[in-house]
Design a protein around this motif. Sequence first.
Motif, PDB file in Angstrom:
ATOM      1  N   VAL A  24       0.857  -1.186   0.000  1.00  0.00           N
ATOM      2  CA  VAL A  24       0.000   0.000   0.000  1.00  0.00           C
ATOM      3  C   VAL A  24       0.889   1.230   0.000  1.00  0.00           C
ATOM      4  CG1 VAL A  24      -1.979  -1.096   1.102  1.00  0.00           C
ATOM      5  CG2 VAL A  24      -0.246  -0.040   2.525  1.00  0.00           C
ATOM      6  N   LYS A  25       0.408   2.256  -0.639  1.00  0.00           N
ATOM      7  CA  LYS A  25       1.192   3.489  -0.734  1.00  0.00           C
ATOM      8  C   LYS A  25       0.609   4.572   0.152  1.00  0.00           C
ATOM      9  CE  LYS A  25       3.176   2.794  -5.235  1.00  0.00           C
ATOM     10  NZ  LYS A  25       4.494   2.416  -4.905  1.00  0.00           N
ATOM     11  N   GLY A  26       1.518   5.297   0.762  1.00  0.00           N
ATOM     12  CA  GLY A  26       1.235   6.513   1.485  1.00  0.00           C
ATOM     13  C   GLY A  26       2.351   7.438   1.032  1.00  0.00           C
ATOM     14  N   ARG A  27       2.985   8.124   1.985  1.00  0.00           N
ATOM     15  CA  ARG A  27       4.204   8.862   1.605  1.00  0.00           C
ATOM     16  C   ARG A  27       5.271   7.875   1.170  1.00  0.00           C
ATOM     17  NH1 ARG A  27       3.656  11.950   6.804  1.00  0.00           N
ATOM     18  NH2 ARG A  27       5.130  10.373   7.437  1.00  0.00           N
ATOM     19  N   ASP A  28       5.254   6.686   1.777  1.00  0.00           N
ATOM     20  CA  ASP A  28       6.175   5.600   1.429  1.00  0.00           C
ATOM     21  C   ASP A  28       5.346   4.371   1.055  1.00  0.00           C
ATOM     22  OD1 ASP A  28       8.519   7.045   2.082  1.00  0.00           O
ATOM     23  OD2 ASP A  28       8.288   6.536   4.196  1.00  0.00           O
ATOM     24  N   CYS A  29       6.024   3.341   0.586  1.00  0.00           N
ATOM     25  CA  CYS A  29       5.378   2.066   0.284  1.00  0.00           C
ATOM     26  C   CYS A  29       5.469   1.180   1.527  1.00  0.00           C
ATOM     27  CB  CYS A  29       6.097   1.404  -0.888  1.00  0.00           C
ATOM     28  SG  CYS A  29       5.434  -0.208  -1.326  1.00  0.00           S
ATOM     29  N   HIS A  30       4.382   0.455   1.823  1.00  0.00           N
ATOM     30  CA  HIS A  30       4.357  -0.411   3.010  1.00  0.00           C
ATOM     31  C   HIS A  30       3.806  -1.775   2.644  1.00  0.00           C
ATOM     32  CE1 HIS A  30       5.256   2.891   5.727  1.00  0.00           C
ATOM     33  NE2 HIS A  30       4.493   3.610   4.920  1.00  0.00           N
ATOM     34  N   SER A  31       4.321  -2.779   3.323  1.00  0.00           N
ATOM     35  CA  SER A  31       3.821  -4.130   3.154  1.00  0.00           C
ATOM     36  C   SER A  31       2.497  -4.278   3.902  1.00  0.00           C
ATOM     37  CB  SER A  31       4.850  -5.119   3.700  1.00  0.00           C
ATOM     38  OG  SER A  31       4.394  -6.433   3.548  1.00  0.00           O
ATOM     39  N   CYS A  32       1.570  -4.953   3.262  1.00  0.00           N
ATOM     40  CA  CYS A  32       0.246  -5.178   3.844  1.00  0.00           C
ATOM     41  C   CYS A  32      -0.140  -6.621   3.544  1.00  0.00           C
ATOM     42  CB  CYS A  32      -0.760  -4.213   3.231  1.00  0.00           C
ATOM     43  SG  CYS A  32      -2.444  -4.451   3.813  1.00  0.00           S
ATOM     44  N   VAL A  33      -0.643  -7.313   4.549  1.00  0.00           N
ATOM     45  CA  VAL A  33      -1.046  -8.708   4.381  1.00  0.00           C
ATOM     46  C   VAL A  33      -2.554  -8.807   4.539  1.00  0.00           C
ATOM     47  CG1 VAL A  33      -0.784 -11.052   5.247  1.00  0.00           C
ATOM     48  CG2 VAL A  33       1.180  -9.500   5.293  1.00  0.00           C
ATOM     49  N   ARG A  34      -3.227  -9.322   3.530  1.00  0.00           N
ATOM     50  CA  ARG A  34      -4.672  -9.552   3.627  1.00  0.00           C
ATOM     51  C   ARG A  34      -4.884 -10.940   4.213  1.00  0.00           C
ATOM     52  NH1 ARG A  34      -8.767  -7.561  -0.603  1.00  0.00           N
ATOM     53  NH2 ARG A  34      -8.536  -5.778   0.786  1.00  0.00           N
ATOM     54  N   LEU A  35      -5.391 -10.966   5.437  1.00  0.00           N
ATOM     55  CA  LEU A  35      -5.666 -12.204   6.153  1.00  0.00           C
ATOM     56  C   LEU A  35      -7.144 -12.541   5.977  1.00  0.00           C
ATOM     57  CD1 LEU A  35      -4.794 -14.421   8.201  1.00  0.00           C
ATOM     58  CD2 LEU A  35      -5.457 -12.815  10.001  1.00  0.00           C
ATOM     59  N   ARG A  36      -7.412 -13.771   5.589  1.00  0.00           N
ATOM     60  CA  ARG A  36      -8.787 -14.255   5.429  1.00  0.00           C
ATOM     61  C   ARG A  36      -8.921 -15.554   6.211  1.00  0.00           C
ATOM     62  NH1 ARG A  36     -11.265 -12.183   0.387  1.00  0.00           N
ATOM     63  NH2 ARG A  36     -12.276 -14.194   0.197  1.00  0.00           N
ATOM     64  N   VAL A  37      -9.993 -15.656   7.019  1.00  0.00           N
ATOM     65  CA  VAL A  37     -10.174 -16.806   7.908  1.00  0.00           C
ATOM     66  C   VAL A  37     -11.607 -17.330   7.783  1.00  0.00           C
ATOM     67  CG1 VAL A  37     -10.075 -17.624  10.305  1.00  0.00           C
ATOM     68  CG2 VAL A  37      -8.530 -15.792   9.563  1.00  0.00           C
ATOM     69  N   TRP A  38     -11.738 -18.651   7.694  1.00  0.00           N
ATOM     70  CA  TRP A  38     -13.037 -19.320   7.708  1.00  0.00           C
ATOM     71  C   TRP A  38     -13.094 -20.218   8.931  1.00  0.00           C
ATOM     72  CZ3 TRP A  38      -9.954 -18.576   3.567  1.00  0.00           C
ATOM     73  CH2 TRP A  38     -10.497 -17.898   2.469  1.00  0.00           C
ATOM     74  N   GLY A  39     -14.233 -20.224   9.619  1.00  0.00           N
ATOM     75  CA  GLY A  39     -14.351 -21.030  10.824  1.00  0.00           C
ATOM     76  C   GLY A  39     -15.347 -22.158  10.741  1.00  0.00           C
ATOM     77  N   ALA A  40     -16.086 -22.257   9.642  1.00  0.00           N
ATOM     78  CA  ALA A  40     -17.089 -23.320   9.518  1.00  0.00           C
ATOM     79  C   ALA A  40     -17.254 -23.728   8.054  1.00  0.00           C
ATOM     80  CB  ALA A  40     -18.418 -22.863  10.116  1.00  0.00           C
ATOM     81  N   GLY A  41     -16.162 -23.887   7.356  1.00  0.00           N
ATOM     82  CA  GLY A  41     -16.216 -24.302   5.966  1.00  0.00           C
ATOM     83  C   GLY A  41     -16.215 -23.137   4.988  1.00  0.00           C
ATOM     84  N   LYS A  42     -16.091 -23.467   3.719  1.00  0.00           N
ATOM     85  CA  LYS A  42     -15.920 -22.438   2.685  1.00  0.00           C
ATOM     86  C   LYS A  42     -17.142 -21.556   2.476  1.00  0.00           C
ATOM     87  CE  LYS A  42     -17.167 -25.326  -1.242  1.00  0.00           C
ATOM     88  NZ  LYS A  42     -16.741 -25.859  -2.518  1.00  0.00           N
ATOM     89  N   ASN A  43     -18.305 -21.996   2.918  1.00  0.00           N
ATOM     90  CA  ASN A  43     -19.508 -21.177   2.750  1.00  0.00           C
ATOM     91  C   ASN A  43     -19.888 -20.428   4.020  1.00  0.00           C
ATOM     92  OD1 ASN A  43     -19.881 -21.911   0.042  1.00  0.00           O
ATOM     93  ND2 ASN A  43     -20.808 -23.837   0.682  1.00  0.00           N
ATOM     94  N   SER A  44     -19.013 -20.452   5.010  1.00  0.00           N
ATOM     95  CA  SER A  44     -19.298 -19.760   6.267  1.00  0.00           C
ATOM     96  C   SER A  44     -18.915 -18.287   6.182  1.00  0.00           C
ATOM     97  CB  SER A  44     -18.541 -20.430   7.414  1.00  0.00           C
ATOM     98  OG  SER A  44     -17.145 -20.285   7.250  1.00  0.00           O
ATOM     99  N   ARG A  45     -19.275 -17.528   7.205  1.00  0.00           N
ATOM    100  CA  ARG A  45     -18.944 -16.099   7.261  1.00  0.00           C
ATOM    101  C   ARG A  45     -17.424 -15.937   7.301  1.00  0.00           C
ATOM    102  NH1 ARG A  45     -22.417 -11.904   9.249  1.00  0.00           N
ATOM    103  NH2 ARG A  45     -23.569 -12.925   7.595  1.00  0.00           N
ATOM    104  N   LEU A  46     -16.898 -15.209   6.362  1.00  0.00           N
ATOM    105  CA  LEU A  46     -15.461 -14.961   6.229  1.00  0.00           C
ATOM    106  C   LEU A  46     -15.033 -13.840   7.170  1.00  0.00           C
ATOM    107  CD1 LEU A  46     -12.742 -15.148   4.591  1.00  0.00           C
ATOM    108  CD2 LEU A  46     -13.754 -13.475   3.049  1.00  0.00           C
ATOM    109  N   LEU A  47     -13.872 -13.982   7.765  1.00  0.00           N
ATOM    110  CA  LEU A  47     -13.232 -12.912   8.527  1.00  0.00           C
ATOM    111  C   LEU A  47     -12.111 -12.363   7.651  1.00  0.00           C
ATOM    112  CD1 LEU A  47     -12.342 -11.260  11.030  1.00  0.00           C
ATOM    113  CD2 LEU A  47     -11.093 -13.305  11.781  1.00  0.00           C
TER     114      LEU A  47
END
Length: 136
Positions: A24-47
């Motif tokens: 992601v860019k601001g005044r500088d470039c920064h590393s950003c990690v998109r974390l995705r979590v499922w707690g009850a299978g692929k059709n469950s509510r994603l975090l």
Amino acid sequence: MKTRLRKLHAHNREFAWTAKVHHVKGRDCHSCVRLRVWGAGKNSRLLQADLLSRAVLPWGCATDDGYPTPKDVRAVIDYALANGWDPDLPSGTFYLTEADHTLELPGFILTDRPRDPDSPDPTTRVLDAWDKAQNP
């Protein structure tokens, strides 16, 4: 390349998670990690949480190799469960946003920049987090 799903056991269930590094860019470039979590299978509510690296490096995101550990992921899950995420609900996404949540990890803070280009400058936020860590 296929996304690798990792497993984590917590709260008497198995969570599946994946993390993908972006910049992601601001005044500088920064590393950003998109974390995705499922707690009850692929059709469950994603975090979903976009984790901004707190690293202050002279060459910015080009040399930042920050990646969430299972301990980090567990902390995100614990926080999300305590703040309204119900992984048993069908479909949809529960977002941990910097505007609505105060989660901080040793190496990361939440950012909205990947989803909202008008969100606060990540450079300012990283420098503030670094100053806070140096002067508790």
